[in-house]
Enzyme design. Structure first.
Site, PDB file in Angstrom:
ATOM      1  N   GLY A 194      39.047  43.271  39.998  1.00 19.04           N
ATOM      2  CA  GLY A 194      39.755  43.811  41.157  1.00 19.04           C
ATOM      3  C   GLY A 194      38.743  44.370  42.146  1.00 19.04           C
ATOM      4  O   GLY A 194      37.601  44.651  41.769  1.00 19.04           O
ATOM      5  N   GLN A 202      35.653  49.747  49.005  1.00 20.67           N
ATOM      6  CA  GLN A 202      34.439  49.453  48.234  1.00 20.67           C
ATOM      7  C   GLN A 202      33.471  48.561  49.000  1.00 20.67           C
ATOM      8  O   GLN A 202      32.297  48.472  48.632  1.00 20.67           O
ATOM      9  CB  GLN A 202      34.798  48.791  46.893  1.00 20.67           C
ATOM     10  CG  GLN A 202      35.558  49.714  45.953  1.00 20.67           C
ATOM     11  CD  GLN A 202      35.845  49.035  44.636  1.00 20.67           C
ATOM     12  OE1 GLN A 202      36.838  48.333  44.500  1.00 20.67           O
ATOM     13  NE2 GLN A 202      34.981  49.215  43.655  1.00 20.67           N
ATOM     14  N   CYS A 219      34.095  50.567  36.990  1.00 19.38           N
ATOM     15  CA  CYS A 219      34.291  50.444  38.439  1.00 19.38           C
ATOM     16  C   CYS A 219      33.003  49.916  39.042  1.00 19.38           C
ATOM     17  O   CYS A 219      31.923  50.428  38.751  1.00 19.38           O
ATOM     18  CB  CYS A 219      34.647  51.799  39.054  1.00 19.38           C
ATOM     19  SG  CYS A 219      34.956  51.689  40.833  1.00 19.38           S
ATOM     20  N   LEU A 220      33.140  48.904  39.904  1.00 20.39           N
ATOM     21  CA  LEU A 220      31.956  48.299  40.506  1.00 20.39           C
ATOM     22  C   LEU A 220      31.208  49.295  41.393  1.00 20.39           C
ATOM     23  O   LEU A 220      30.023  49.102  41.656  1.00 20.39           O
ATOM     24  CB  LEU A 220      32.361  47.068  41.325  1.00 20.39           C
ATOM     25  CG  LEU A 220      32.932  45.899  40.498  1.00 20.39           C
ATOM     26  CD1 LEU A 220      33.540  44.852  41.420  1.00 20.39           C
ATOM     27  CD2 LEU A 220      31.847  45.287  39.612  1.00 20.39           C
ATOM     28  N   HIS A 280      44.278  51.336  39.489  1.00 14.09           N
ATOM     29  CA  HIS A 280      42.877  51.662  39.814  1.00 14.09           C
ATOM     30  C   HIS A 280      42.570  51.300  41.279  1.00 14.09           C
ATOM     31  O   HIS A 280      41.944  52.084  42.006  1.00 14.09           O
ATOM     32  CB  HIS A 280      41.971  50.889  38.840  1.00 14.09           C
ATOM     33  CG  HIS A 280      40.498  51.006  39.076  1.00 14.09           C
ATOM     34  ND1 HIS A 280      39.654  51.690  38.225  1.00 14.09           N
ATOM     35  CD2 HIS A 280      39.698  50.516  40.055  1.00 14.09           C
ATOM     36  CE1 HIS A 280      38.420  51.622  38.674  1.00 14.09           C
ATOM     37  NE2 HIS A 280      38.419  50.910  39.790  1.00 14.09           N
ATOM     38  N   GLU A 281      43.045  50.127  41.715  1.00 21.86           N
ATOM     39  CA  GLU A 281      42.762  49.694  43.094  1.00 21.86           C
ATOM     40  C   GLU A 281      43.522  50.545  44.116  1.00 21.86           C
ATOM     41  O   GLU A 281      42.984  50.897  45.167  1.00 21.86           O
ATOM     42  CB  GLU A 281      43.107  48.215  43.288  1.00 21.86           C
ATOM     43  CG  GLU A 281      42.411  47.238  42.346  1.00 21.86           C
ATOM     44  CD  GLU A 281      40.922  47.457  42.205  1.00 21.86           C
ATOM     45  OE1 GLU A 281      40.304  48.047  43.109  1.00 21.86           O
ATOM     46  OE2 GLU A 281      40.374  47.050  41.165  1.00 21.86           O
ATOM     47  N   HIS A 317      41.797  53.668  44.752  1.00 19.42           N
ATOM     48  CA  HIS A 317      40.693  53.514  45.710  1.00 19.42           C
ATOM     49  C   HIS A 317      41.182  53.679  47.146  1.00 19.42           C
ATOM     50  O   HIS A 317      40.496  54.267  47.990  1.00 19.42           O
ATOM     51  CB  HIS A 317      40.050  52.131  45.581  1.00 19.42           C
ATOM     52  CG  HIS A 317      38.968  52.021  44.536  1.00 19.42           C
ATOM     53  ND1 HIS A 317      37.843  52.817  44.553  1.00 19.42           N
ATOM     54  CD2 HIS A 317      38.832  51.198  43.473  1.00 19.42           C
ATOM     55  CE1 HIS A 317      37.056  52.470  43.522  1.00 19.42           C
ATOM     56  NE2 HIS A 317      37.636  51.501  42.851  1.00 19.42           N
TER      57      HIS A 317
HETATM   58  O1  GNR Z   1      36.093  44.988  37.255  1.00 16.45           O
HETATM   59  C1  GNR Z   1      36.770  45.981  37.002  1.00 16.45           C
HETATM   60  N1  GNR Z   1      37.242  46.167  35.750  1.00 16.45           N
HETATM   61  C2  GNR Z   1      38.186  47.121  35.415  1.00 16.45           C
HETATM   62  C3  GNR Z   1      38.402  47.383  34.075  1.00 16.45           C
HETATM   63  C4  GNR Z   1      39.350  48.293  33.684  1.00 16.45           C
HETATM   64  C5  GNR Z   1      40.094  48.946  34.624  1.00 16.45           C
HETATM   65  C6  GNR Z   1      39.876  48.735  35.975  1.00 16.45           C
HETATM   66  C7  GNR Z   1      38.937  47.803  36.366  1.00 16.45           C
HETATM   67  S1  GNR Z   1      38.689  47.503  38.046  1.00 16.45           S
HETATM   68  C8  GNR Z   1      37.015  47.006  38.055  1.00 16.45           C
HETATM   69  C9  GNR Z   1      36.580  46.543  39.423  1.00 16.45           C
HETATM   70  C10 GNR Z   1      36.696  47.694  40.397  1.00 16.45           C
HETATM   71  O2  GNR Z   1      35.892  48.590  40.477  1.00 16.45           O
HETATM   72  N2  GNR Z   1      37.753  47.714  41.171  1.00 16.45           N
HETATM   73  O3  GNR Z   1      37.943  48.725  42.009  1.00 16.45           O
HETATM   74 NI    NI Z   2      36.901  50.441  41.166  1.00 14.93          NI
END
Ligand code: GNR
Ligand code: NI
Length: 171
Positions: free
Chosen positions: A46, A51, A94-95, A136-137, A140
């Site tokens: 995601g 980001q 999270c990236l 999670h997104e 953000h």
């Molecule tokens: O790549 C991602 N893996 C992930 C694993 C578990 C819960 C959420 C994520 S999102 C993350 C990519 C990211 O930072 N998206 O904002």
């Molecule tokens: Ni993230």
């Protein structure tokens, strides 16, 4: 399409409440395509627009496993309209916080409304990893990071360590 640079925390842009679009135009479609390319290259499941420094409510996702067909999803103005009572805890990366993994308790399932790339209203119900990724997104888009679910002390340790490693890379 173009691969974009992913912002690393701490960065003010990752703490901003992003603006709704209300409608989908060519510029938004281009950002979504660039975000997908960036997400696949990372690789991640995601990516939210802040980001990559775009402070708009845009999200891309693909939670298909490696052996499955790709299942890209582009979401404009996503909104959680229902959350399950059942909560589950799982580990999240999270990236924008490389090598930081956090156990987060979240609703196991959610229903999300959004506009697709053509501006057509859609609704998706997801559970498990897809539901976790959606939450999670959308966090953000509201300036919220997975470390915000930790104590202030643990969060502080992690963010200061990231800050130092960023400074080392700059000079
Ligand atoms: O790549 C991602 N893996 C992930 C694993 C578990 C819960 C959420 C994520 S999102 C993350 C990519 C990211 O930072 N998206 O904002
Ligand atoms: Ni993230």
């Amino acid at each position: 399409m173009a691969k974009l640079d992913i912002l690393i925390a701490p960065d003010r842009r990752l703490r901003t409440r992003c603006a709704r679009l209300g409608a989908v135009d060519d510029a938004a479609r281009r950002v979504l395509d660039d975000m997908l390319e960036t997400m696949y290259a990372a690789p991640g499941i995601g990516l939210a627009a802040p980001q990559v420094g775009v402070l708009k409510r845009l999200v891309v996702m693909d939670c298909a496993r490696n052996e499955e067909e790709p299942a890209p999803l582009k979401l404009v103005d996503p909104e959680i309209v229902w959350r399950s009572e059942a909560l589950v805890t799982d580990n999240e990366g999270c990236l924008s916080l490389p090598e930081v993994y956090v156990d987060v308790e979240r609703p196991d399932a959610v229903r999300v409304t959004y506009l697709d790339e053509h501006g057509t209203p859609q609704e998706v119900e997801a559970e498990g990893l897809r539901a976790r990724c959606l939450q999670h997104e959308i966090d953000h888009l509201n300036g919220v990071l997975h470390v915000d679910y930790l104590s202030a002390v643990k969060r502080g340790v992690i963010l200061r360590r990231l800050e130092k490693s960023k400074r080392r890379k700059q000079d």
